[in-house]
Design a protein around this motif. Structure first.
Motif, PDB file in Angstrom:
ATOM      1  N   ALA A  55       0.828  -1.205   0.000  1.00  0.00           N
ATOM      2  CA  ALA A  55       0.000   0.000   0.000  1.00  0.00           C
ATOM      3  C   ALA A  55       0.866   1.260   0.000  1.00  0.00           C
ATOM      4  N   ALA A  56       1.954   1.221   0.792  1.00  0.00           N
ATOM      5  CA  ALA A  56       2.843   2.378   0.865  1.00  0.00           C
ATOM      6  C   ALA A  56       3.528   2.645  -0.470  1.00  0.00           C
ATOM      7  N   VAL A  57       4.018   1.582  -1.097  1.00  0.00           N
ATOM      8  CA  VAL A  57       4.666   1.740  -2.415  1.00  0.00           C
ATOM      9  C   VAL A  57       3.674   2.268  -3.442  1.00  0.00           C
ATOM     10  N   ALA A  58       2.471   1.689  -3.434  1.00  0.00           N
ATOM     11  CA  ALA A  58       1.443   2.142  -4.376  1.00  0.00           C
ATOM     12  C   ALA A  58       1.073   3.596  -4.116  1.00  0.00           C
ATOM     13  N   GLY A  59       1.007   3.989  -2.830  1.00  0.00           N
ATOM     14  CA  GLY A  59       0.669   5.368  -2.482  1.00  0.00           C
ATOM     15  C   GLY A  59       1.697   6.351  -2.991  1.00  0.00           C
ATOM     16  N   VAL A  60       2.979   5.990  -2.848  1.00  0.00           N
ATOM     17  CA  VAL A  60       4.052   6.868  -3.336  1.00  0.00           C
ATOM     18  C   VAL A  60       3.983   7.028  -4.845  1.00  0.00           C
ATOM     19  N   ILE A  61       3.749   5.923  -5.542  1.00  0.00           N
ATOM     20  CA  ILE A  61       3.661   5.977  -7.014  1.00  0.00           C
ATOM     21  C   ILE A  61       2.486   6.850  -7.448  1.00  0.00           C
ATOM     22  N   VAL A  62       1.324   6.653  -6.784  1.00  0.00           N
ATOM     23  CA  VAL A  62       0.143   7.453  -7.120  1.00  0.00           C
ATOM     24  C   VAL A  62       0.402   8.934  -6.849  1.00  0.00           C
ATOM     25  N   TYR A  63       1.049   9.223  -5.706  1.00  0.00           N
ATOM     26  CA  TYR A  63       1.340  10.615  -5.340  1.00  0.00           C
ATOM     27  C   TYR A  63       2.241  11.272  -6.380  1.00  0.00           C
ATOM     28  N   ALA A  64       3.323  10.560  -6.761  1.00  0.00           N
ATOM     29  CA  ALA A  64       4.257  11.127  -7.733  1.00  0.00           C
ATOM     30  C   ALA A  64       3.605  11.352  -9.088  1.00  0.00           C
ATOM     31  N   THR A  65       2.801  10.373  -9.503  1.00  0.00           N
ATOM     32  CA  THR A  65       2.125  10.496 -10.806  1.00  0.00           C
ATOM     33  C   THR A  65       1.134  11.652 -10.802  1.00  0.00           C
ATOM     34  N   ILE A  91       0.930  15.364 -12.962  1.00  0.00           N
ATOM     35  CA  ILE A  91      -0.230  15.703 -13.792  1.00  0.00           C
ATOM     36  C   ILE A  91      -0.909  16.984 -13.325  1.00  0.00           C
ATOM     37  N   THR A  92      -1.054  17.160 -11.992  1.00  0.00           N
ATOM     38  CA  THR A  92      -1.874  18.276 -11.482  1.00  0.00           C
ATOM     39  C   THR A  92      -1.084  19.504 -11.069  1.00  0.00           C
ATOM     40  N   GLY A  93       0.236  19.364 -10.910  1.00  0.00           N
ATOM     41  CA  GLY A  93       1.020  20.530 -10.513  1.00  0.00           C
ATOM     42  C   GLY A  93       1.343  20.513  -9.034  1.00  0.00           C
ATOM     43  N   THR A  94       2.123  21.486  -8.578  1.00  0.00           N
ATOM     44  CA  THR A  94       2.675  21.471  -7.221  1.00  0.00           C
ATOM     45  C   THR A  94       1.704  21.914  -6.147  1.00  0.00           C
ATOM     46  N   ARG A  95       0.712  22.743  -6.465  1.00  0.00           N
ATOM     47  CA  ARG A  95      -0.158  23.301  -5.434  1.00  0.00           C
ATOM     48  C   ARG A  95      -1.430  22.485  -5.188  1.00  0.00           C
ATOM     49  N   SER A  96      -1.698  21.541  -6.024  1.00  0.00           N
ATOM     50  CA  SER A  96      -2.943  20.770  -5.899  1.00  0.00           C
ATOM     51  C   SER A  96      -2.884  19.801  -4.717  1.00  0.00           C
ATOM     52  N   LEU A  97      -4.045  19.622  -4.058  1.00  0.00           N
ATOM     53  CA  LEU A  97      -4.178  18.647  -2.969  1.00  0.00           C
ATOM     54  C   LEU A  97      -4.539  17.249  -3.468  1.00  0.00           C
ATOM     55  N   VAL A  98      -4.799  17.136  -4.739  1.00  0.00           N
ATOM     56  CA  VAL A  98      -5.228  15.854  -5.318  1.00  0.00           C
ATOM     57  C   VAL A  98      -4.189  14.753  -5.095  1.00  0.00           C
ATOM     58  N   PRO A  99      -2.867  15.007  -5.312  1.00  0.00           N
ATOM     59  CA  PRO A  99      -1.883  13.936  -5.083  1.00  0.00           C
ATOM     60  C   PRO A  99      -1.905  13.400  -3.657  1.00  0.00           C
ATOM     61  N   LEU A 100      -1.977  14.335  -2.689  1.00  0.00           N
ATOM     62  CA  LEU A 100      -2.000  13.912  -1.291  1.00  0.00           C
ATOM     63  C   LEU A 100      -3.251  13.106  -0.969  1.00  0.00           C
ATOM     64  N   LEU A 101      -4.420  13.577  -1.442  1.00  0.00           N
ATOM     65  CA  LEU A 101      -5.672  12.859  -1.195  1.00  0.00           C
ATOM     66  C   LEU A 101      -5.657  11.483  -1.846  1.00  0.00           C
ATOM     67  N   ALA A 102      -5.094  11.411  -3.049  1.00  0.00           N
ATOM     68  CA  ALA A 102      -5.024  10.126  -3.750  1.00  0.00           C
ATOM     69  C   ALA A 102      -4.143   9.146  -2.991  1.00  0.00           C
ATOM     70  N   MET A 103      -3.005   9.649  -2.468  1.00  0.00           N
ATOM     71  CA  MET A 103      -2.102   8.775  -1.716  1.00  0.00           C
ATOM     72  C   MET A 103      -2.774   8.288  -0.428  1.00  0.00           C
ATOM     73  N   VAL A 104      -3.451   9.178   0.291  1.00  0.00           N
ATOM     74  CA  VAL A 104      -4.143   8.798   1.513  1.00  0.00           C
ATOM     75  C   VAL A 104      -5.194   7.734   1.231  1.00  0.00           C
ATOM     76  N   PHE A 105      -5.915   7.892   0.126  1.00  0.00           N
ATOM     77  CA  PHE A 105      -6.950   6.924  -0.248  1.00  0.00           C
ATOM     78  C   PHE A 105      -6.342   5.546  -0.486  1.00  0.00           C
ATOM     79  N   VAL A 106      -5.241   5.503  -1.236  1.00  0.00           N
ATOM     80  CA  VAL A 106      -4.619   4.224  -1.574  1.00  0.00           C
ATOM     81  C   VAL A 106      -4.075   3.535  -0.317  1.00  0.00           C
ATOM     82  N   VAL A 107      -3.372   4.299   0.539  1.00  0.00           N
ATOM     83  CA  VAL A 107      -2.783   3.709   1.741  1.00  0.00           C
ATOM     84  C   VAL A 107      -3.867   3.239   2.716  1.00  0.00           C
TER      85      VAL A 107
END
Length: 453
Positions: A11-21, A25-41
């Motif tokens: 889950a942790a590895v998948a979360g990191v990959i999702v966060y980086a991806t 895609i969304t840029g540095t200020r978006s909360l989407v990467p963090l929310l996506a990582m939290v969801f996966v983990v």
């Protein structure tokens, strides 16, 4: 089966990959990467046994806050359930200790496996490398997953017991055995393993185990001998009392084979008692499979043998069978002044568990005098006394002791005595024996039937 750590790592590895991806895609200020990582983990966390266990505990805690009512020993029983309150204080404490032992099974058993790994590391690198190539460490890893599966089985017994007695698991965990727990029959992981092993002895997936069948046959033959030339209805309505009943197969068989007998099954150990109750599980799909051979690494031929599972079939409790959870020395027959039918006490692999065997016989005498009926005592089992036994009589001494305390023998022999054994028992009787292990456990037994004079 994956361990919790493996699931969390994935889950942790998948979360990191999702966060980086998502970051790309969304840029540095978006909360989407963090929310996506939290969801996966969190999704991975939700698949672990630890998370599921704490969800169950939180649910029970919510029930306690909304519906609980206080009771003795610091436990809380749900309103409307009197089963717990009917137990003696000693049995209430024993029940809590048994539940705690089941709750801690995984951590205690895995600790033993981890110790094997630590001892493994004491070898040189070359020796470790050679042992690893044999598959030794891989086998230890597989045992970890089977320990998790066994904990699920234990959790099923826990949930069933908490529901039956209406108990709050949070309060159960706080209960400490009186006096350090030295007198408890359930206060160790060894006792949990012992109780699990008795499922194999008493309730295999076959109709009846070869360890129990000789006991049943001997007891029924002695009952026939008691009838003698009397009418076949002599024992109809008789009370059969079975102290030290364990997981209850002998009591079950006696009740099932003659519905006219009233059978009382008595067990002091909380672990044995709740496992016995679990056999008569009313739930539509109870968990019934576990792995009883994983608790030792000695005398094993192959990993496949160690990883064998057993599955038992839940039974319907006969209407003439009653189970009593408590110390047999304080057991009393239900008042029935009208009954003139005999009382039969059946002890199977039991009398050598006594710290004071004479006190056990005194209890039998008290039952006989209180019932005011013709009383018989049938026994089969070894004389493997515990470490604190106050008297350790030989067969000869025990025979004389019965006579001195008012019992007249009808049958009396040792199974290993070819001249005395009438063929109603094998010479040796197996006891929780794994037939695929190098170590085989068999006992010669002292068998007798006697009448109170």
């Amino acid at each position: 089966m994956e361990s919790d750590w493996a699931i969390l790592l994935q889950a942790a590895v998948a979360g990191v990959i999702v966060y980086a991806t998502a970051k790309v895609i969304t840029g540095t200020r978006s909360l989407v990467p963090l929310l996506a990582m939290v969801f996966v983990v969190s999704n991975g966390l939700g698949k672990t046994e630890v998370f599921k266990r704490y969800v169950r505990l939180a649910h029970r805690y919510w029930i306690r806050l909304n519906h609980g009512s206080s009771s003795v020993h610091g436990l809380r029983s749900l309103s409307g359930n009197e089963a717990y309150k009917e137990l003696s204080e000693a049995s209430q404490s024993e029940l809590a200790i048994a539940l705690n032992s089941l709750m801690n099974y995984r951590s205690n058993t895995k600790r033993s496996n981890d110790r094997r790994r630590e001892l493994f590391k004491l070898m040189s690198w070359r020796q470790q490398n050679l042992a690893t190539k044999t598959g030794y460490l891989k086998r230890l890893e597989s045992l970890d997953s089977l320990i998790v599966a066994n904990q699920r089985f234990c959790d099923s017994i826990i949930d069933y017991t908490l529901s039956h007695y209406g108990l709050d698991s949070f309060a159960v965990r706080k209960i400490k055995p009186h006096g350090g727990g030295g007198g408890s029959a359930s206060n160790s992981n060894y006792r949990v393993v012992e109780a699990l092993s008795h499922f194999l002895r008493d309730w295999p997936d076959t109709e009846i185990s070869p360890e129990i069948e000789p006991m049943v046959q001997f007891v029924t033959q002695q009952l026939e001998r008691i009838c003698g030339n009397k009418t076949s209805s002599y024992l109809d309505g008789a009370d059969l009392v079975v102290p030290g009943s364990g997981l209850g197969r002998l009591s079950y068989e006696l009740a099932k084979r003659n519905p006219k007998w009233q059978v009382s099954s008595i067990e002091y150990s909380g672990l044995m008692s709740i496992c016995n109750s679990y056999v008569f599980n009313e739930n539509p799909n109870p968990l019934t499979t576990f792995y009883p051979f994983i608790h030792g690494n000695s005398n094993i031929i192959c990993a496949k043998d160690q990883a064998r599972s057993i599955t038992f079939t839940p039974r319907v409790k006969p209407g003439n069978l009653n189970h009593f959870f408590g110390d047999f020395r304080f057991f009393k027959l239900a008042p029935n002044s009208q009954s003139t039918k005999p009382l039969v006490i059946v002890t199977c692999f039991f009398i050598d568990t006594a710290e004071n065997l004479i006190e056990y016989i005194d209890t039998l005498n008290n039952l006989a005098s209180s019932s005011k009926r013709t009383t018989y005592w049938i026994n089969v089992g070894p004389l493997k006394y515990g470490s604190a036994a106050q008297i350790e009589p030989t067969v000869e001494e025990l025979t004389e002791l019965r006579k001195l305390m008012g019992w007249k023998d009808i049958t009396n022999f040792s199974s290993i005595d070819d001249d005395a054994n009438d063929g109603s028992l094998p010479k040796l009787v197996s006891y929780i024996t794994d037939t695929k292990s190098f170590w085989q456990g068999y006992y010669g037994v002292h068998a007798f039937a006697c009448k109170k004079t």
